[in-house]
Design a protein around this motif. Structure first.
Motif, PDB file in Angstrom:
ATOM      1  N   TYR A   1       0.835  -1.206   0.000  1.00  0.00           N
ATOM      2  CA  TYR A   1       0.000   0.000   0.000  1.00  0.00           C
ATOM      3  C   TYR A   1       0.871   1.257   0.000  1.00  0.00           C
ATOM      4  N   ASN A   2       1.857   1.291   0.897  1.00  0.00           N
ATOM      5  CA  ASN A   2       2.720   2.463   0.995  1.00  0.00           C
ATOM      6  C   ASN A   2       3.564   2.649  -0.256  1.00  0.00           C
TER       7      ASN A   2
ATOM      8  N   LYS B   1       3.437  15.865 -14.308  1.00  0.00           N
ATOM      9  CA  LYS B   1       2.184  15.733 -13.544  1.00  0.00           C
ATOM     10  C   LYS B   1       1.436  14.448 -13.925  1.00  0.00           C
ATOM     11  N   THR B   2       2.164  13.354 -13.962  1.00  0.00           N
ATOM     12  CA  THR B   2       1.582  12.084 -14.386  1.00  0.00           C
ATOM     13  C   THR B   2       0.671  11.512 -13.302  1.00  0.00           C
ATOM     14  N   SER B   3      -0.481  10.976 -13.711  1.00  0.00           N
ATOM     15  CA  SER B   3      -1.405  10.309 -12.787  1.00  0.00           C
ATOM     16  C   SER B   3      -1.297   8.803 -12.976  1.00  0.00           C
ATOM     17  N   VAL B   4      -1.084   8.089 -11.901  1.00  0.00           N
ATOM     18  CA  VAL B   4      -0.981   6.633 -11.929  1.00  0.00           C
ATOM     19  C   VAL B   4      -2.325   6.048 -11.510  1.00  0.00           C
ATOM     20  N   THR B   5      -2.828   5.098 -12.282  1.00  0.00           N
ATOM     21  CA  THR B   5      -4.136   4.522 -12.021  1.00  0.00           C
ATOM     22  C   THR B   5      -4.007   3.144 -11.376  1.00  0.00           C
ATOM     23  N   TYR B   6      -5.135   2.656 -10.893  1.00  0.00           N
ATOM     24  CA  TYR B   6      -5.156   1.315 -10.310  1.00  0.00           C
ATOM     25  C   TYR B   6      -4.771   0.264 -11.351  1.00  0.00           C
ATOM     26  N   GLY B   7      -5.250   0.415 -12.565  1.00  0.00           N
ATOM     27  CA  GLY B   7      -4.945  -0.562 -13.611  1.00  0.00           C
ATOM     28  C   GLY B   7      -3.459  -0.683 -13.867  1.00  0.00           C
ATOM     29  N   GLN B   8      -2.755   0.443 -13.871  1.00  0.00           N
ATOM     30  CA  GLN B   8      -1.311   0.414 -14.102  1.00  0.00           C
ATOM     31  C   GLN B   8      -0.588  -0.265 -12.944  1.00  0.00           C
ATOM     32  N   GLN B   9      -0.997   0.024 -11.719  1.00  0.00           N
ATOM     33  CA  GLN B   9      -0.330  -0.577 -10.575  1.00  0.00           C
ATOM     34  C   GLN B   9      -0.666  -2.059 -10.440  1.00  0.00           C
TER      35      GLN B   9
ATOM     36  N   SER C   1      -5.138 -11.886  -5.560  1.00  0.00           N
ATOM     37  CA  SER C   1      -6.409 -11.148  -5.473  1.00  0.00           C
ATOM     38  C   SER C   1      -6.442 -10.232  -4.259  1.00  0.00           C
ATOM     39  N   SER C   2      -5.887 -10.692  -3.139  1.00  0.00           N
ATOM     40  CA  SER C   2      -5.867  -9.842  -1.948  1.00  0.00           C
ATOM     41  C   SER C   2      -4.965  -8.629  -2.162  1.00  0.00           C
ATOM     42  N   GLN C   3      -3.893  -8.789  -2.918  1.00  0.00           N
ATOM     43  CA  GLN C   3      -3.031  -7.650  -3.211  1.00  0.00           C
ATOM     44  C   GLN C   3      -3.736  -6.663  -4.138  1.00  0.00           C
ATOM     45  N   GLN C   4      -4.521  -7.177  -5.069  1.00  0.00           N
ATOM     46  CA  GLN C   4      -5.322  -6.287  -5.909  1.00  0.00           C
ATOM     47  C   GLN C   4      -6.335  -5.515  -5.056  1.00  0.00           C
ATOM     48  N   ALA C   5      -6.916  -6.187  -4.062  1.00  0.00           N
ATOM     49  CA  ALA C   5      -7.870  -5.512  -3.169  1.00  0.00           C
ATOM     50  C   ALA C   5      -7.187  -4.399  -2.387  1.00  0.00           C
ATOM     51  N   THR C   6      -5.934  -4.600  -1.990  1.00  0.00           N
ATOM     52  CA  THR C   6      -5.197  -3.552  -1.284  1.00  0.00           C
ATOM     53  C   THR C   6      -4.953  -2.349  -2.185  1.00  0.00           C
ATOM     54  N   LEU C   7      -4.654  -2.601  -3.459  1.00  0.00           N
ATOM     55  CA  LEU C   7      -4.467  -1.496  -4.407  1.00  0.00           C
ATOM     56  C   LEU C   7      -5.787  -0.784  -4.677  1.00  0.00           C
ATOM     57  N   ARG C   8      -6.895  -1.534  -4.699  1.00  0.00           N
ATOM     58  CA  ARG C   8      -8.213  -0.893  -4.864  1.00  0.00           C
ATOM     59  C   ARG C   8      -8.529  -0.016  -3.649  1.00  0.00           C
ATOM     60  N   ARG C   9      -8.077  -0.441  -2.494  1.00  0.00           N
ATOM     61  CA  ARG C   9      -8.274   0.349  -1.278  1.00  0.00           C
ATOM     62  C   ARG C   9      -7.596   1.701  -1.411  1.00  0.00           C
TER      63      ARG C   9
ATOM     64  N   VAL D   1      -6.956  -7.218   5.737  1.00  0.00           N
ATOM     65  CA  VAL D   1      -6.650  -7.696   4.381  1.00  0.00           C
ATOM     66  C   VAL D   1      -7.919  -8.321   3.826  1.00  0.00           C
ATOM     67  N   ASP D   2      -8.297  -7.912   2.623  1.00  0.00           N
ATOM     68  CA  ASP D   2      -9.533  -8.377   1.995  1.00  0.00           C
ATOM     69  C   ASP D   2      -9.229  -9.413   0.910  1.00  0.00           C
ATOM     70  N   PHE D   3     -10.103 -10.399   0.834  1.00  0.00           N
ATOM     71  CA  PHE D   3     -10.072 -11.392  -0.232  1.00  0.00           C
ATOM     72  C   PHE D   3     -11.385 -11.269  -0.998  1.00  0.00           C
ATOM     73  N   PRO D   4     -11.354 -10.786  -2.245  1.00  0.00           N
ATOM     74  CA  PRO D   4     -12.599 -10.454  -2.951  1.00  0.00           C
ATOM     75  C   PRO D   4     -13.505 -11.640  -3.255  1.00  0.00           C
ATOM     76  N   LYS D   5     -12.973 -12.856  -3.225  1.00  0.00           N
ATOM     77  CA  LYS D   5     -13.796 -14.005  -3.599  1.00  0.00           C
ATOM     78  C   LYS D   5     -13.405 -15.220  -2.776  1.00  0.00           C
ATOM     79  N   ASP D   6     -14.403 -15.874  -2.209  1.00  0.00           N
ATOM     80  CA  ASP D   6     -14.155 -17.103  -1.465  1.00  0.00           C
ATOM     81  C   ASP D   6     -13.667 -18.176  -2.429  1.00  0.00           C
ATOM     82  N   GLY D   7     -12.531 -18.771  -2.119  1.00  0.00           N
ATOM     83  CA  GLY D   7     -11.932 -19.772  -2.992  1.00  0.00           C
ATOM     84  C   GLY D   7     -10.753 -19.260  -3.786  1.00  0.00           C
ATOM     85  N   ASP D   8     -10.521 -17.942  -3.757  1.00  0.00           N
ATOM     86  CA  ASP D   8      -9.382 -17.351  -4.469  1.00  0.00           C
ATOM     87  C   ASP D   8      -8.410 -16.798  -3.430  1.00  0.00           C
ATOM     88  N   GLY D   9      -7.481 -17.642  -2.984  1.00  0.00           N
ATOM     89  CA  GLY D   9      -6.524 -17.242  -1.959  1.00  0.00           C
ATOM     90  C   GLY D   9      -7.018 -17.501  -0.555  1.00  0.00           C
ATOM     91  N   CYS D  10      -8.281 -17.880  -0.423  1.00  0.00           N
ATOM     92  CA  CYS D  10      -8.857 -18.183   0.884  1.00  0.00           C
ATOM     93  C   CYS D  10      -9.991 -19.176   0.682  1.00  0.00           C
TER      94      CYS D  10
END
Length: 404
Positions: free
Chosen positions: A30-31, A46-54, A75-83, A115-124
């Motif tokens: 996250y940091n 003045k570049t803007s970085v998006t979630y998709g790029q990260q 998937s949990s790491q993607q959830a952290t970037l969405r956060r 830490v969030d897991f967006p879908k049961d069965g994907d990493g958890c």
């Protein structure tokens, strides 16, 4: 509908260490993503970085650091970037609304507890050992962790989250389930007036006592915080054992007050939902109500300030926060939706100054905090009951004007 469940986990010492490492690595991710966005915008371009790029960089990050980032769920790491993305969206929304922006901040290890897991069965996997009598949840990189499941989970589990509260670990589930059967009708309507002396007063004259959990724990909290203040402010890994015990003691007392406040809110809301088909309440702007008063400059003495009642307002703000009106109203709306009840918020202006008998509006109608005495018709009643009656009438008018 979506319903959340929260269960206490019973990890082993090794699993607790792995869970703590997972939180630390997600905090580092996250940091790092926040730093990348800051550096890109500070550049001349003045570049803007998006979630998709990260998110697209995650594959390279995991390959570069397999011992840390590579061992956790993608998937949990993607959830952290969405956060982080949601934090920036909220920041820009506040800028456009001319509010205090509050630029997203770096998170310390102590301030990153979920830490969030967006879908049961994907990493958890919830209920990962169905053949066992003990419920377990499995996390990638941690293993099968025992869960104290105190009630059944109804519906299909959609998301799973890990949450740390002090030394305890919790698993939070969201499950999709069918709309429950509404409670049988009671043909009863009620208005409620939120207060400090009484937590709430109904239009029928019933008063629900304010438990004041924070005030009751104030002496213990003061002693615990004084003991903590004797230790120097150092990093977490530099604390002595006594220092850490003092930190844990303060956190434990705060958690107890929060749980007591939440328990009271659930019980009070459940009583209202069971007894009434329609509930009207004041549309309170609590954030504005607890603001500190603005300072007043003394025109005769430059650099000096006139009394502005800040001390008295601070005491009122503590009482409002201790009552927990916002938590209660959120719970009330959720329970009413599940029970098929209707809840409407109305404008609170002049609800405690309007006579329910003749309609006369005047500040003089309320000579004291509890007493209501109409200067026009002489009607006398408890001020909070009058406020609840006016809230109910305004709610019924609004309901009739906007039929479902």
């Amino acid at each position: 509908m979506i319903r959340a469940y929260k269960f206490l986990m019973r990890p082993t010492a090794g699993q607790a260490a792995a869970l703590a490492a997972m939180l630390a690595d997600h905090c580092s991710l996250y940091n790092g993503a926040l730093q990348e966005r800051r550096d890109a915008y500070r550049h001349v371009s003045k570049t803007s970085v998006t979630y998709g790029q990260q998110s697209a960089q995650l594959k390279e990050i995991r390959a570069f650091d397999p011992e840390r980032q590579g061992r956790w769920s993608f998937s949990s790491q993607q959830a952290t970037l969405r956060r982080l993305e949601k934090a920036f969206q909220a920041f820009f929304r506040r800028v456009k609304a001319s509010e205090t922006p509050g630029y997203p901040r770096f998170r310390g290890v102590n301030w990153f507890d979920t830490v969030d897991f967006p879908k049961d069965g994907d990493g958890c996997r919830w209920d990962s050992t169905p053949h066992d009598r003990v419920t377990r949840v499995r996390f990638q990189g941690v293993g099968h962790v025992k869960v104290n499941q105190h009630r059944p989970v109804v519906g299909k589990v959609k998301t799973v989250s890990v949450k740390r509260e002090g030394k305890r670990w919790y698993v939070v589930l969201t499950a999709e389930q069918a709309q429950p059967e509404p409670l049988p009708p009671t043909d009863s309507v009620v208005g409620i007036d939120m207060g400090i002396a009484s937590f709430l007063t109904t239009s029928g004259g019933e008063h629900v006592a304010n438990p004041r959990h924070g005030r009751k724990a104030a002496a213990k909290l003061e002693a615990a915080q004084q003991a903590l203040s004797r230790f120097p402010r150092v990093r977490r890994d530099k604390r002595t054992a006594n220092h850490q015990r003092a930190v844990d003691h303060v956190a434990k007392l705060h958690r107890k007050v929060r749980r007591q406040r939440l328990d009271h809110a659930h019980k009070a809301a459940l009583d209202l939902v069971r007894e009434h088909d329609f509930i009207a309440h004041e549309d309170l702007k609590i954030r504005n109500m607890v603001k500190a008063p603005a300072s007043k400059s003394d025109p005769d003495q430059p650099g000096s300030f006139l009394p502005n009642g800040a001390a008295a307002k601070a005491g009122l703000n503590h009482s409002i926060s201790d009552a927990g009106w916002g938590v209660f109203l959120t719970i009330l709306h959720a329970k009413a939706e599940s029970a098929g009840r209707e809840v409407i918020a109305v404008d609170p202006r002049n609800t405690s100054r309007t006579c329910p008998e003749c309609g006369h509006v005047s500040a003089e109608n309320r000579p004291t905090q509890e007493k209501f005495h109409c200067v026009s018709c002489g009607h006398w009643a408890h001020a909070d009951t009058v406020g609840a009656l006016n809230v109910l009438r305004a709610g019924l008018v609004r309901r009739d004007a906007n039929p479902a």
